[in-house]
Design a protein around this motif. Structure first.
Motif: not given
Length: 346
Positions: A69-88
């Motif tokens: 839902y982060y992605d949904f809300v961020i895009r809904e607000k006209g913002l850009t999601p920048l998705v980072a990788d994780v520590d293994p």
């Protein structure tokens, strides 16, 4: 149950006296200036982004293991999601990848303590961006001198079913400083009453927070038992850096509980990183009447919006990580079954 039933027999179960009592308790929990409770974590995140007054197109850094839902809300607000990788090793957001993304018009970090593991906020704070910290899984965790909830300009805590604390539905949103508290208060007071949490759910949330210490101790006890069992297998677990759970040999440690000087997770979940196929392990556990689930189902990674080559560490972990039941309602009989299964996983 008494608190909830008392609300049901009143004429008004909307946000009233029980809501105010819950807000007082919530502010004391994190020693914050202001707190509000909403009927959905989606509404809480919307308000958090509104309170920061971001310009359209601004980048919001999130982990690949953040809720979808982060992605949904961020895009809904006209913002850009920048998705980072994780520590293994931990599954937490990778600070180096976040640093790379910070150059792409990033204006805020939205950081979740996935699986109850604290990210490295010392490094994340070096980016100089405001942080929305999600402690839905990590409440009670700490790392170095930071506790969950210490690092966020705003702090979000989901109260949905399956969260560390549940009120049946909804979410809390906290503001730590006076300036941010004023901004959040102004946004909240402009909302219709129906967006705020009802007294019935607030009563359930109040009871959960009241018994939080007891629930945390039960989770910690189960985690220690499970960890000793998994050390007998060839598999590993996601663990917080600096904890004794990094050990791979049962003879090297006397306790399976992470050491205080290296920090401690919240014991929200027991995420097993498998060396063998997920299907085989799930089938084996099911034969022993133990239900498991994929650790990162319902995350941004699973949402299908990322390019196939993005976030390779997260993709690798998602294919190999299973959750075993760890919550205060696990009985001794069930816990013993889980321990036997963990020690003998194929």
């Amino acid at each position: 149950m008494d608190s909830v039933l008392n609300c049901l027999v009143t004429d008004d179960v909307g946000p009233g006296a029980a809501y105010q009592r819950f807000m007082t308790q919530a502010r004391e929990l994190l020693a914050c200036e202001y707190a509000a409770a909403f009927r959905s974590p989606i509404d809480a995140l919307r308000l958090a982004l509104d309170a920061l007054a971001l310009e359209p197109g601004s980048g919001v850094i999130v982990s690949a293991f953040s809720p979808a839902y982060y992605d949904f809300v961020i895009r809904e607000k006209g913002l850009t999601p920048l998705v980072a990788d994780v520590d293994p090793l931990s599954g937490a957001i990778d600070p180096q990848d976040a640093q790379r993304l910070a150059k792409e018009n990033a204006r805020v970090l939205l950081v979740s303590g996935s699986m109850g593991i604290m990210p490295d906020f010392d490094k994340l704070c070096e980016l100089g961006l405001p942080i929305i910290e999600d402690i839905s899984h990590s409440l009670g965790a700490f790392r170095s001198l930071r506790k969950a909830g210490d690092s966020g300009t705003l702090v979000l805590m989901s109260l949905e079913s399956g969260s560390y604390v549940t009120a049946g539905e909804g979410a809390l949103l906290f503001a730590k400083g006076k300036r941010d508290a004023a901004a959040l208060r102004n946004c909240t007071e402009a909302l219709p009453r129906e967006m705020l949490m009802s007294d019935m759910n607030a009563s359930l949330g109040f009871a959960q927070l009241r018994d939080l210490g007891k629930f945390q101790e039960k989770r910690k006890e189960l985690y220690a038992l499970y960890h000793r069992a998994i050390l007998q297998s060839r598999h590993s677990i996601l663990c917080q850096e600096g904890s004794s759970s990094l050990q791979t040999n049962a003879t090297e440690v006397e306790s399976s509980v992470p050491l205080a000087d290296g920090g401690e997770p919240s014991y929200f979940a027991f995420p097993v990183v498998l060396c063998s196929g997920v299907k085989d392990v799930k089938a084996y556990a099911r034969k022993k009447d133990i239900e498991t689930q994929e650790a990162f189902f319902g995350t941004i990674l699973e949402g299908g919006t990322l390019a196939e080559e993005a976030c390779p560490q997260a993709r690798s972990l998602a294919m190999r990580c299973l959750l075993f039941p760890l919550h205060p309602r696990v009985s001794k009989t069930v816990a013993q079954k889980i321990i036997k299964v963990l020690a003998t996983l194929p």
